[in-house]
Design a protein around this motif. Structure first.
Motif, short mmCIF file in Angstrom:
data_model
loop_
_atom_site.label_atom_id
_atom_site.label_comp_id
_atom_site.label_asym_id
_atom_site.label_seq_id
_atom_site.Cartn_x
_atom_site.Cartn_y
_atom_site.Cartn_z
N UNK A 101 69.94 -24.33 22.79
CA UNK A 101 68.38 -24.21 22.44
C UNK A 101 67.86 -24.87 24.12
N UNK A 102 66.63 -23.93 24.05
CA UNK A 102 66.00 -24.08 25.30
C UNK A 102 65.99 -25.46 26.03
N UNK A 103 66.82 -25.06 27.67
CA UNK A 103 66.96 -26.40 27.72
C UNK A 103 66.25 -26.38 29.31
N UNK A 104 65.73 -26.93 29.89
CA UNK A 104 64.98 -26.91 31.39
C UNK A 104 66.64 -27.18 32.56
N UNK A 105 66.38 -26.21 33.39
CA UNK A 105 67.80 -26.17 34.88
C UNK A 105 66.81 -26.98 35.50
N UNK A 106 67.36 -27.19 36.52
CA UNK A 106 66.36 -27.35 38.08
C UNK A 106 65.82 -26.08 38.83
N UNK A 107 65.29 -25.39 38.16
CA UNK A 107 64.72 -23.96 38.66
C UNK A 107 64.66 -23.85 39.94
N UNK A 108 66.27 -24.05 40.89
CA UNK A 108 66.39 -23.81 42.24
C UNK A 108 66.54 -22.77 42.26
N UNK A 109 67.02 -21.94 41.28
CA UNK A 109 67.01 -20.67 41.81
C UNK A 109 66.55 -19.99 40.20
N UNK A 110 65.23 -18.45 40.41
CA UNK A 110 64.59 -18.14 39.11
C UNK A 110 65.87 -16.84 38.32
N UNK A 111 65.69 -17.71 36.91
CA UNK A 111 66.81 -17.14 36.05
C UNK A 111 67.80 -17.64 34.95
N UNK A 112 67.70 -17.21 33.80
CA UNK A 112 68.16 -17.79 32.69
C UNK A 112 69.98 -17.67 32.56
N UNK A 113 70.23 -18.84 32.03
CA UNK A 113 71.22 -18.72 31.17
C UNK A 113 71.61 -18.37 29.96
N UNK A 114 71.93 -16.86 29.46
CA UNK A 114 72.73 -16.75 28.04
C UNK A 114 73.72 -16.82 27.83
#
Length: 212
Positions: A101-114
């Motif tokens: 599912x889509x889960x928010x990260x810390x948003x310290x480095x822009x990008x997505x884990x796929x």
């Protein structure tokens, strides 16, 4: 000097603890502790966030330990303490993870884990074993590390960075897989430096001496 390896109940930290303590002694970098104490995390000079398992579970565990989470975020975002994420600990630095599912990260480095989807269908997922680093840009973390040296991976998902300048190194596994990310006082390794023999130990030592 104190380096805190953050224990938020998401992985076996014994091998990481031993590797960091060994290198701290070698490079005279002070003490290394594994801790779930928010006060210790707040006072530490450097922070290490490991992680094993699924992104949503690790994110929930980290945020569920509110004292730990708040102390870590304040130390990194407000105090600029050097930070190292390892494996899922690196992935949590992303904007979001897409495992189950889509889960928010810390948003310290822009990008997505796929999910890793190799072009070569004979390559197995998870990506498990040794692979050679391809250095994208120089960084203090890579002092004494040469292009092509091998490090040890165990993961089924990869970090797709939004900005090329945030990727320090990658490997080829039926396509590019980000191996090291970095921005400001933050770095992350997708591989396990504590399991990567002399190359991984060298990078641990470099982190412990890093003064961004």
């Amino acid at each position: 000097m104190l380096t805190a390896i953050i224990d938020y109940e998401s992985g076996n930290l014994h091998s990481a603890e031993k590797a960091f303590q060994h290198m701290a002694l070698e490079v005279d970098a002070g003490d290394v502790v594994v801790t779930s104490d928010a006060d210790v995390i707040a006072k530490a000079d450097r922070l290490v966030l490991p992680g094993d398992g699924a992104f949503p579970a690790c994110a929930a565990e980290l945020r569920g330990h509110k004292g730990i989470y708040d102390a870590m975020v304040e130390a990194v975002e407000q105090k600029g303490r050097p930070f190292l994420g390892i494996c899922v600990g690196m992935q949590l630095m992303a904007t979001a993870g897409h495992e189950y599912e889509k889960t928010a990260g810390l948003n310290w480095v822009a990008g997505d884990v796929v999910k890793i989807s190799p072009k070569d269908q004979t390559l197995k997922v998870p990506h498990m074993g040794w692979n050679n680093l391809i250095i994208d840009q120089q960084h203090a973390l890579l002092d004494g590390v040469e292009d092509g040296q091998h490090v040890y991976f165990v993961h089924g998902y990869k970090f797709d960075v939004a900005k090329p300048e945030d990727r320090i190194a990658h490997v080829d596994y039926g396509g590019d897989i980000t191996a090291i990310i970095g921005r400001d006082t933050m770095v992350g390794m997708q591989f396990h430096p504590e399991k990567s023999q002399h190359v991984g130990l060298r990078m641990i030592g470099n982190f412990l001496r890093w003064t961004p």
